[in-house]
Write a protein that holds these residues in place. Structure first.
Motif, PDB file in Angstrom:
ATOM      1  N   LEU A 296      37.349  59.997  74.863  1.00 48.57           N
ATOM      2  CA  LEU A 296      37.045  61.427  74.778  1.00 48.57           C
ATOM      3  C   LEU A 296      36.721  61.825  73.343  1.00 48.57           C
ATOM      4  O   LEU A 296      35.801  62.599  73.088  1.00 48.57           O
ATOM      5  CB  LEU A 296      38.214  62.259  75.314  1.00 48.57           C
ATOM      6  N   ARG A 297      37.465  61.279  72.408  1.00 56.34           N
ATOM      7  CA  ARG A 297      37.265  61.619  70.996  1.00 56.34           C
ATOM      8  C   ARG A 297      35.846  61.260  70.547  1.00 56.34           C
ATOM      9  O   ARG A 297      35.162  62.061  69.907  1.00 56.34           O
ATOM     10  CB  ARG A 297      38.301  60.887  70.163  1.00 56.34           C
TER      11      ARG A 297
ATOM     12  N   THR B  71      30.795  72.997  69.722  1.00 57.43           N
ATOM     13  CA  THR B  71      31.118  71.694  70.298  1.00 57.43           C
ATOM     14  C   THR B  71      32.014  71.854  71.515  1.00 57.43           C
ATOM     15  O   THR B  71      31.789  71.216  72.561  1.00 57.43           O
ATOM     16  CB  THR B  71      31.800  70.789  69.252  1.00 57.43           C
ATOM     17  N   LEU B  72      33.037  72.693  71.407  1.00 49.87           N
ATOM     18  CA  LEU B  72      33.952  72.902  72.526  1.00 49.87           C
ATOM     19  C   LEU B  72      33.247  73.581  73.704  1.00 49.87           C
ATOM     20  O   LEU B  72      33.494  73.234  74.868  1.00 49.87           O
ATOM     21  CB  LEU B  72      35.166  73.705  72.077  1.00 49.87           C
ATOM     22  N   GLU B  73      32.362  74.524  73.399  1.00 47.21           N
ATOM     23  CA  GLU B  73      31.591  75.153  74.465  1.00 47.21           C
ATOM     24  C   GLU B  73      30.715  74.140  75.178  1.00 47.21           C
ATOM     25  O   GLU B  73      30.646  74.114  76.407  1.00 47.21           O
ATOM     26  CB  GLU B  73      30.720  76.289  73.903  1.00 47.21           C
TER      27      GLU B  73
ATOM     28  N   VAL C 240      42.128  69.949  73.724  1.00 47.99           N
ATOM     29  CA  VAL C 240      42.772  70.754  72.682  1.00 47.99           C
ATOM     30  C   VAL C 240      43.394  69.857  71.613  1.00 47.99           C
ATOM     31  O   VAL C 240      43.372  70.192  70.428  1.00 47.99           O
ATOM     32  CB  VAL C 240      43.827  71.696  73.311  1.00 47.99           C
ATOM     33  N   GLY C 241      43.902  68.715  72.008  1.00 49.46           N
ATOM     34  CA  GLY C 241      44.518  67.792  71.053  1.00 49.46           C
ATOM     35  C   GLY C 241      43.554  67.251  70.012  1.00 49.46           C
ATOM     36  O   GLY C 241      43.981  66.789  68.951  1.00 49.46           O
ATOM     37  N   HIS C 242      42.257  67.310  70.284  1.00 52.71           N
ATOM     38  CA  HIS C 242      41.256  66.786  69.354  1.00 52.71           C
ATOM     39  C   HIS C 242      40.709  67.859  68.403  1.00 52.71           C
ATOM     40  O   HIS C 242      39.929  67.544  67.511  1.00 52.71           O
ATOM     41  CB  HIS C 242      40.098  66.148  70.126  1.00 52.71           C
TER      42      HIS C 242
ATOM     43  N   GLN D  96      38.130  59.865  60.080  1.00 53.12           N
ATOM     44  CA  GLN D  96      38.443  59.893  61.508  1.00 53.12           C
ATOM     45  C   GLN D  96      38.882  58.535  62.042  1.00 53.12           C
ATOM     46  O   GLN D  96      39.248  58.414  63.205  1.00 53.12           O
ATOM     47  CB  GLN D  96      37.245  60.407  62.306  1.00 53.12           C
ATOM     48  N   ASP D  97      38.788  57.501  61.213  1.00 56.02           N
ATOM     49  CA  ASP D  97      39.273  56.168  61.563  1.00 56.02           C
ATOM     50  C   ASP D  97      38.603  55.618  62.829  1.00 56.02           C
ATOM     51  O   ASP D  97      39.243  55.007  63.672  1.00 56.02           O
ATOM     52  CB  ASP D  97      40.798  56.180  61.716  1.00 56.02           C
TER      53      ASP D  97
END
Length: 175
Positions: free
Chosen positions: A55-56, A38-40, A11-13, A125-126
């Motif tokens: 994870l990112r 993407t989340l699915e 969720v933080g991403h 996104q660095d």
């Protein structure tokens, strides 16, 4: 996703995913759909993520692959493709504020997708070049080359080349 910590880190991403998806698609609705997909996919394939790895970067890889697959599918199905040069007049900034006539988003959308993607991953996104290479599936030298070309083209567009670009490419004599 078996642990509360894992879902919390996912969720933080979401803000980064939304920002990147919006930059890729140029459309808020399409970006939200891409983030949802993407989340699915992340939830369906959670067991493929190696705990302790980035994870990112994994999420961005999923998003990249979904975006590319969707673009290829649209081309195969004869999806609507709009040439930006054909709609350049519709993209022009309002005449009321000449100091803001060049809009960064519009200039970004004029970049080729592979250049825009690398530029956004590195600058917005660095991410490191190595991570971008892994996400996009190209060698690091290609990432660096695309980034250099994207920066040059964006600078050209922002410094006034947008008006020239809207008119179309210069004519060249072929021998």
């Amino acid at each position: 996703m078996s642990t509360p910590t894992a879902s919390h880190s996912l969720v933080g991403h979401i803000p980064d995913l939304r920002r990147y998806a919006r930059s890729l698609t140029g459309d808020a609705w399409a970006a939200d759909d891409l983030v949802q997909d993407t989340l699915e996919r992340a939830c369906e394939r959670w067991q493929l993520w190696s705990a302790g790895s980035d994870l990112r970067a994994w999420l961005f890889t999923l998003m990249h692959n979904l975006f590319v697959d969707g673009a290829r599918r649209a081309v195969r199905q004869g999806g609507q493709h709009v040439d930006l040069d054909d709609v350049a007049a519709d993209l022009a900034a309002p005449a009321e504020s000449p100091e803001y006539a060049l809009d960064l988003q519009r200039c970004l959308l004029r970049l080729p997708p592979e250049q825009r993607e690398v530029l956004l991953l590195v600058t917005l996104q660095d991410l490191r070049y190595e991570d971008v290479a892994r996400i996009t599936g190209v060698p690091m030298g290609t990432v660096m080359s695309r980034l250099s070309r994207a920066r040059s083209r964006l600078r050209e567009l922002m410094e006034g080349g947008a008006a020239a670009a809207a008119r179309g490419p210069a004519l060249r004599r072929l021998k």
